[in-house]
Design a protein around this motif. Sequence first.
Motif, PDB file in Angstrom:
ATOM      1  N   PRO A 351       0.840  -1.207   0.000  1.00 19.69           N
ATOM      2  CA  PRO A 351       0.000   0.000   0.000  1.00 19.69           C
ATOM      3  C   PRO A 351       0.871   1.252   0.000  1.00 19.69           C
ATOM      4  CG  PRO A 351      -0.775  -1.576   1.630  1.00 19.69           C
ATOM      5  CD  PRO A 351       0.544  -2.099   1.133  1.00 19.69           C
ATOM      6  N   GLY A 352       0.388   2.259  -0.701  1.00 23.15           N
ATOM      7  CA  GLY A 352       1.144   3.493  -0.820  1.00 23.15           C
ATOM      8  C   GLY A 352       1.839   3.628  -2.148  1.00 23.15           C
ATOM      9  N   LEU A 353       2.214   2.470  -2.732  1.00 24.55           N
ATOM     10  CA  LEU A 353       2.858   2.485  -4.045  1.00 24.55           C
ATOM     11  C   LEU A 353       1.887   2.139  -5.164  1.00 24.55           C
ATOM     12  CD1 LEU A 353       6.312   0.767  -3.335  1.00 24.55           C
ATOM     13  CD2 LEU A 353       5.812   3.203  -3.588  1.00 24.55           C
ATOM     14  N   MET A 354       0.776   1.481  -4.794  1.00 27.06           N
ATOM     15  CA  MET A 354      -0.188   1.066  -5.803  1.00 27.06           C
ATOM     16  C   MET A 354      -0.736   2.261  -6.572  1.00 27.06           C
ATOM     17  SD  MET A 354      -1.657  -1.517  -7.213  1.00 27.06           S
ATOM     18  CE  MET A 354      -1.749  -2.914  -6.095  1.00 27.06           C
ATOM     19  N   GLY A 355      -1.044   3.347  -5.876  1.00 24.49           N
ATOM     20  CA  GLY A 355      -1.575   4.533  -6.541  1.00 24.49           C
ATOM     21  C   GLY A 355      -0.619   5.085  -7.564  1.00 24.49           C
ATOM     22  N   LEU A 356       0.677   5.080  -7.237  1.00 26.59           N
ATOM     23  CA  LEU A 356       1.696   5.574  -8.169  1.00 26.59           C
ATOM     24  C   LEU A 356       1.783   4.672  -9.394  1.00 26.59           C
ATOM     25  CD1 LEU A 356       3.944   7.591  -8.782  1.00 26.59           C
ATOM     26  CD2 LEU A 356       5.510   6.124  -7.493  1.00 26.59           C
ATOM     27  N   ILE A 357       1.748   3.351  -9.178  1.00 25.01           N
ATOM     28  CA  ILE A 357       1.821   2.411 -10.300  1.00 25.01           C
ATOM     29  C   ILE A 357       0.599   2.557 -11.204  1.00 25.01           C
ATOM     30  CG2 ILE A 357       1.875  -0.007 -10.950  1.00 25.01           C
ATOM     31  CD1 ILE A 357       4.462   0.945  -9.740  1.00 25.01           C
ATOM     32  N   ILE A 358      -0.577   2.670 -10.600  1.00 27.34           N
ATOM     33  CA  ILE A 358      -1.798   2.826 -11.399  1.00 27.34           C
ATOM     34  C   ILE A 358      -1.750   4.134 -12.178  1.00 27.34           C
ATOM     35  CG2 ILE A 358      -4.294   3.169 -11.273  1.00 27.34           C
ATOM     36  CD1 ILE A 358      -4.387   1.203  -8.995  1.00 27.34           C
ATOM     37  N   SER A 359      -1.233   5.185 -11.565  1.00 27.92           N
ATOM     38  CA  SER A 359      -1.095   6.468 -12.275  1.00 27.92           C
ATOM     39  C   SER A 359      -0.156   6.325 -13.464  1.00 27.92           C
ATOM     40  CB  SER A 359      -0.582   7.546 -11.320  1.00 27.92           C
ATOM     41  OG  SER A 359      -1.504   7.792 -10.291  1.00 27.92           O
ATOM     42  N   ALA A 360       0.914   5.534 -13.288  1.00 30.66           N
ATOM     43  CA  ALA A 360       1.839   5.301 -14.404  1.00 30.66           C
ATOM     44  C   ALA A 360       1.150   4.561 -15.542  1.00 30.66           C
ATOM     45  CB  ALA A 360       3.053   4.506 -13.916  1.00 30.66           C
ATOM     46  N   ILE A 361       0.328   3.552 -15.193  1.00 33.41           N
ATOM     47  CA  ILE A 361      -0.401   2.812 -16.229  1.00 33.41           C
ATOM     48  C   ILE A 361      -1.431   3.719 -16.908  1.00 33.41           C
ATOM     49  CG2 ILE A 361      -1.940   0.859 -16.637  1.00 33.41           C
ATOM     50  CD1 ILE A 361      -0.608  -0.552 -14.294  1.00 33.41           C
ATOM     51  N   LEU A 362      -2.100   4.536 -16.112  1.00 26.28           N
ATOM     52  CA  LEU A 362      -3.045   5.498 -16.686  1.00 26.28           C
ATOM     53  C   LEU A 362      -2.346   6.445 -17.648  1.00 26.28           C
ATOM     54  CD1 LEU A 362      -5.289   6.466 -13.623  1.00 26.28           C
ATOM     55  CD2 LEU A 362      -6.083   5.463 -15.770  1.00 26.28           C
ATOM     56  N   SER A 363      -1.178   6.936 -17.253  1.00 23.68           N
ATOM     57  CA  SER A 363      -0.454   7.878 -18.107  1.00 23.68           C
ATOM     58  C   SER A 363      -0.034   7.216 -19.408  1.00 23.68           C
ATOM     59  CB  SER A 363       0.772   8.427 -17.377  1.00 23.68           C
ATOM     60  OG  SER A 363       1.766   7.430 -17.194  1.00 23.68           O
ATOM     61  N   ALA A 364       0.302   5.890 -19.334  1.00 19.89           N
ATOM     62  CA  ALA A 364       0.686   5.165 -20.547  1.00 19.89           C
ATOM     63  C   ALA A 364      -0.444   5.127 -21.554  1.00 19.89           C
ATOM     64  CB  ALA A 364       1.120   3.745 -20.179  1.00 19.89           C
ATOM     65  N   ALA A 365      -1.676   5.038 -21.044  1.00 18.10           N
ATOM     66  CA  ALA A 365      -2.832   4.983 -21.937  1.00 18.10           C
ATOM     67  C   ALA A 365      -3.267   6.371 -22.384  1.00 18.10           C
ATOM     68  CB  ALA A 365      -3.988   4.280 -21.241  1.00 18.10           C
ATOM     69  N   MET A 366      -3.308   7.302 -21.453  1.00 18.20           N
ATOM     70  CA  MET A 366      -3.885   8.619 -21.730  1.00 18.20           C
ATOM     71  C   MET A 366      -3.088   9.403 -22.758  1.00 18.20           C
ATOM     72  SD  MET A 366      -5.024   9.599 -17.830  1.00 18.20           S
ATOM     73  CE  MET A 366      -6.024  11.048 -18.219  1.00 18.20           C
ATOM     74  N   SER A 367      -1.749   9.277 -22.727  1.00 17.48           N
ATOM     75  CA  SER A 367      -0.931  10.052 -23.661  1.00 17.48           C
ATOM     76  C   SER A 367      -1.217   9.669 -25.103  1.00 17.48           C
ATOM     77  CB  SER A 367       0.555   9.850 -23.340  1.00 17.48           C
ATOM     78  OG  SER A 367       0.900   8.484 -23.411  1.00 17.48           O
ATOM     79  N   THR A 368      -1.296   8.361 -25.372  1.00 15.85           N
ATOM     80  CA  THR A 368      -1.526   7.920 -26.744  1.00 15.85           C
ATOM     81  C   THR A 368      -2.941   8.220 -27.210  1.00 15.85           C
ATOM     82  OG1 THR A 368       0.064   6.144 -26.352  1.00 15.85           O
ATOM     83  CG2 THR A 368      -1.321   5.962 -28.304  1.00 15.85           C
ATOM     84  N   ILE A 369      -3.911   8.024 -26.329  1.00 13.90           N
ATOM     85  CA  ILE A 369      -5.296   8.275 -26.705  1.00 13.90           C
ATOM     86  C   ILE A 369      -5.530   9.762 -26.970  1.00 13.90           C
ATOM     87  CG2 ILE A 369      -7.695   8.179 -25.919  1.00 13.90           C
ATOM     88  CD1 ILE A 369      -6.977   5.639 -24.383  1.00 13.90           C
ATOM     89  N   SER A 370      -4.995  10.635 -26.123  1.00 18.22           N
ATOM     90  CA  SER A 370      -5.209  12.072 -26.311  1.00 18.22           C
ATOM     91  C   SER A 370      -4.601  12.566 -27.614  1.00 18.22           C
ATOM     92  CB  SER A 370      -4.625  12.851 -25.123  1.00 18.22           C
ATOM     93  OG  SER A 370      -3.226  12.660 -25.023  1.00 18.22           O
ATOM     94  N   SER A 371      -3.393  12.096 -27.933  1.00 15.23           N
ATOM     95  CA  SER A 371      -2.773  12.514 -29.196  1.00 15.23           C
ATOM     96  C   SER A 371      -3.534  11.952 -30.386  1.00 15.23           C
ATOM     97  CB  SER A 371      -1.312  12.066 -29.242  1.00 15.23           C
ATOM     98  OG  SER A 371      -1.211  10.661 -29.194  1.00 15.23           O
ATOM     99  N   GLY A 372      -4.062  10.725 -30.251  1.00 18.60           N
ATOM    100  CA  GLY A 372      -4.858  10.141 -31.326  1.00 18.60           C
ATOM    101  C   GLY A 372      -6.142  10.902 -31.562  1.00 18.60           C
ATOM    102  N   MET A 373      -6.773  11.369 -30.480  1.00 17.81           N
ATOM    103  CA  MET A 373      -7.994  12.159 -30.604  1.00 17.81           C
ATOM    104  C   MET A 373      -7.724  13.471 -31.330  1.00 17.81           C
ATOM    105  SD  MET A 373      -9.522  11.517 -26.785  1.00 17.81           S
ATOM    106  CE  MET A 373     -10.469  13.039 -26.850  1.00 17.81           C
ATOM    107  N   ASN A 374      -6.655  14.165 -30.926  1.00 13.50           N
ATOM    108  CA  ASN A 374      -6.328  15.445 -31.547  1.00 13.50           C
ATOM    109  C   ASN A 374      -5.994  15.271 -33.024  1.00 13.50           C
ATOM    110  OD1 ASN A 374      -4.330  17.751 -32.294  1.00 13.50           O
ATOM    111  ND2 ASN A 374      -5.294  18.480 -30.417  1.00 13.50           N
ATOM    112  N   ALA A 375      -5.201  14.241 -33.323  1.00 16.57           N
ATOM    113  CA  ALA A 375      -4.820  13.988 -34.716  1.00 16.57           C
ATOM    114  C   ALA A 375      -6.020  13.601 -35.564  1.00 16.57           C
ATOM    115  CB  ALA A 375      -3.751  12.900 -34.774  1.00 16.57           C
ATOM    116  N   SER A 376      -6.896  12.768 -35.034  1.00 19.49           N
ATOM    117  CA  SER A 376      -8.087  12.346 -35.775  1.00 19.49           C
ATOM    118  C   SER A 376      -8.995  13.536 -36.070  1.00 19.49           C
ATOM    119  CB  SER A 376      -8.862  11.285 -34.986  1.00 19.49           C
ATOM    120  OG  SER A 376      -8.086  10.115 -34.811  1.00 19.49           O
TER     121      SER A 376
END
Length: 530
Positions: A351-376
Amino acid sequence: MKNLPIIDLAVIASYLVAMVLVGVYFSRKNKNADQFTKASGLIPGWATGLSIYATFLSSNTFLGVPGKAFGGNWNAFVFSLSMPLAAYTAARFFIPFYRRTGEISAYTHLEHRFGPWARTYAVVCFLLTQLARMGSIFLGIALSLQALTGYSMQLIMVVMGVCIIIYTVLGGMEAVIWTEVVQAVIKTFGALLILYLIVGSVPGGTAKIVEIGQANGKFSLGTFSLTFTESSFWVVLLYGFFINLNNFGMDQNYIQRYHTTASTQEASKSLWLCVWLYVPASLLFFIIGACLFSYYQLHPESIEAIKQKVALDRLPASAPASEVARLVATLQPADYGDKVMPHFMVTNIPPGLMGLIISAILSAAMSTISSGMNASATVFTEDIYKRYIDSHLSGRKLLTLLHLTTVVSGLAGLGAGLAMIGVKSILDAWWTLSGIFAAGMLGLFLLGLISRQTTSHVALTATTVGVLVILWMTFSGNLPDQYSYLRNSLHSNMIIVVGTLTIFLIGILLTKITNRSTRPRAEGAMVSRE
């Protein structure tokens, strides 16, 4: 349902709120389409490079690559080894070309070269590619967070999709780039943290991991035999070169970023920064996959729990226990590779590190999706709406259209993700779909760039043949047994290679034939006039 500690929930909530606030901050600058689509060309090259790197380092890499390494070996790493050659080609020819034309869309020049059909074809291929990319990324993040939080994949996708849509619509390209700079740092640190925790959980540490990995062939790059019917070293190398050449030379996500910098030199530097960061980063994720394999070899009871969960997910709720047991017995590491890292995180991260890891996984997804939305949104506005509906659209109406199409593209990607629930391998699904959609685009673009004498009719004929070849390679495996001789025997990663070369080489051949047939008539006409 797994209940996350308050501190982890606070970290995740803070991250999501911060991303939305970034969009709110940059919304004050988004007063016109130029600012929304290319940040008025004022982004430093290093920031653009980190942004491109963050787009590459998606959840497909974060989750799919360790799963691929767990279920097989390091064969897919050859994809990353092909990047420098593709980057050199793009920096040498493509970036100067796009900067010289000044067109924000990657596909406008295809109309100048071959006519409206070429531009429309490339746009459709690009939009389908983005749909597949965003869908696979939504799926990857949902698979992981479902295991970590217990919430349904559908709910996870919807919540994440809403947050991404908000900050992308409000902040435009500048918000996309600066959030991706932050996300690049977060996801890299998160990967290093995961590796540290896995190695620390293996009795014997690094030495034991290497011993188990070598004994099971986990560090192999694949067979070096000159075969194209399986995922050999050469198949992945060719696939990687062609798909990365398409990424760096034809994908609106990257072409648009080339325009956000102040000069051609800065754009080239940003591309090379992405390459030199991504190659070792992707190796890091293959190492994570090998470490996970070693860990679970020493904890077979955990493997049985994962296989049981996979079997229950695949079978209807009413399936008898005997049927579940039969399916569990048939499952191979490749069948549940995408599930091992989420399982490890649930059972081993304190506990305490899970939030950071989940945020890292979220960031991995959000960066690509946001750029794909803007480009589309940019491609739809420039290449469809302004081309066929209202060519004089400008000012506030143009910005409103960009906002609307950004929302629609985000919702479409979310729908694709929901539709992909249940696929066997995220990485395999994305590689197959991207190869199918990208092959025709790249072949047509190379034909127009290299062969100056190719006419529109010749290009259309070559593209038609190329599309038929792509369709045959994709679907011939479904032919009945009596037509088995018509099935494609090549590996699916060869679709983009064969499709691209078919369009390009047939175009070159037809151009030469056409020129030879017209030359005697032209010479005869000159003689008769004399």
